[in-house]
Design a protein around this motif. Structure first.
Motif, PDB file in Angstrom:
ATOM      1  N   GLN A  28      30.839 -22.975 -77.722  1.00 17.52           N
ATOM      2  CA  GLN A  28      31.301 -21.533 -76.878  1.00 17.52           C
ATOM      3  C   GLN A  28      30.792 -20.528 -77.817  1.00 17.52           C
ATOM      4  O   GLN A  28      30.194 -19.591 -76.917  1.00 17.52           O
ATOM      5  N   ASP A  29      30.943 -20.482 -78.975  1.00 20.38           N
ATOM      6  CA  ASP A  29      30.140 -19.411 -79.839  1.00 20.38           C
ATOM      7  C   ASP A  29      28.703 -19.458 -79.677  1.00 20.38           C
ATOM      8  O   ASP A  29      28.228 -18.102 -79.726  1.00 20.38           O
ATOM      9  N   GLU A  30      28.208 -20.442 -79.663  1.00 21.87           N
ATOM     10  CA  GLU A  30      26.833 -20.602 -79.604  1.00 21.87           C
ATOM     11  C   GLU A  30      26.209 -19.949 -78.235  1.00 21.87           C
ATOM     12  O   GLU A  30      25.150 -18.883 -78.116  1.00 21.87           O
ATOM     13  N   LEU A  31      27.093 -20.098 -77.110  1.00 24.33           N
ATOM     14  CA  LEU A  31      26.796 -19.708 -75.718  1.00 24.33           C
ATOM     15  C   LEU A  31      26.861 -18.273 -75.910  1.00 24.33           C
ATOM     16  O   LEU A  31      26.144 -17.417 -75.285  1.00 24.33           O
ATOM     17  N   TRP A  39      20.729 -13.334 -72.711  1.00 26.46           N
ATOM     18  CA  TRP A  39      20.326 -14.393 -72.092  1.00 26.46           C
ATOM     19  C   TRP A  39      21.536 -14.821 -70.946  1.00 26.46           C
ATOM     20  O   TRP A  39      22.506 -14.703 -71.334  1.00 26.46           O
ATOM     21  N   GLU A  40      20.950 -15.480 -69.741  1.00 30.20           N
ATOM     22  CA  GLU A  40      22.056 -15.677 -68.752  1.00 30.20           C
ATOM     23  C   GLU A  40      22.032 -17.306 -68.656  1.00 30.20           C
ATOM     24  O   GLU A  40      20.655 -17.834 -68.634  1.00 30.20           O
ATOM     25  N   LEU A  41      23.122 -18.008 -68.641  1.00 30.82           N
ATOM     26  CA  LEU A  41      23.013 -19.629 -68.529  1.00 30.82           C
ATOM     27  C   LEU A  41      22.695 -19.836 -67.219  1.00 30.82           C
ATOM     28  O   LEU A  41      23.202 -19.337 -66.229  1.00 30.82           O
ATOM     29  N   VAL A  42      21.749 -20.775 -67.161  1.00 27.46           N
ATOM     30  CA  VAL A  42      21.165 -21.246 -65.823  1.00 27.46           C
ATOM     31  C   VAL A  42      21.383 -22.503 -65.493  1.00 27.46           C
ATOM     32  O   VAL A  42      21.811 -22.977 -64.364  1.00 27.46           O
TER      33      VAL A  42
END
Length: 65
Positions: A28-31, A39-42
């Protein structure tokens, strides 16, 4: 001309050669670190090791140029 994007792929290791458990807080920290950088997670998927174990987690992000 339409919106332009750049993409980033992260390979998150779950452990040694045989895989392992994911440290959820570390993941979670990395995300969140990528999120703070715009950056948006795709997409997010694991590479199966067998019997329910995962070797790597592949994460794809995008952000607008």
């Amino acid at each position: 001309m339409g919106t332009k994007w750049e993409y980033c792929t992260l390979k998150y290791k779950t452990g040694g050669w045989l895989g392992g458990k994911v440290d959820e807080q570390e993941f979670q920290d990395e995300l969140n670190r990528y999120g703070y950088e715009g950056w948006e997670l795709v997409s997010c998927f694991d590479t199966s090791q067998g019997q329910g174990a995962s070797r790597d987690i592949i994460v794809v992000f995008k952000r607008q140029l």
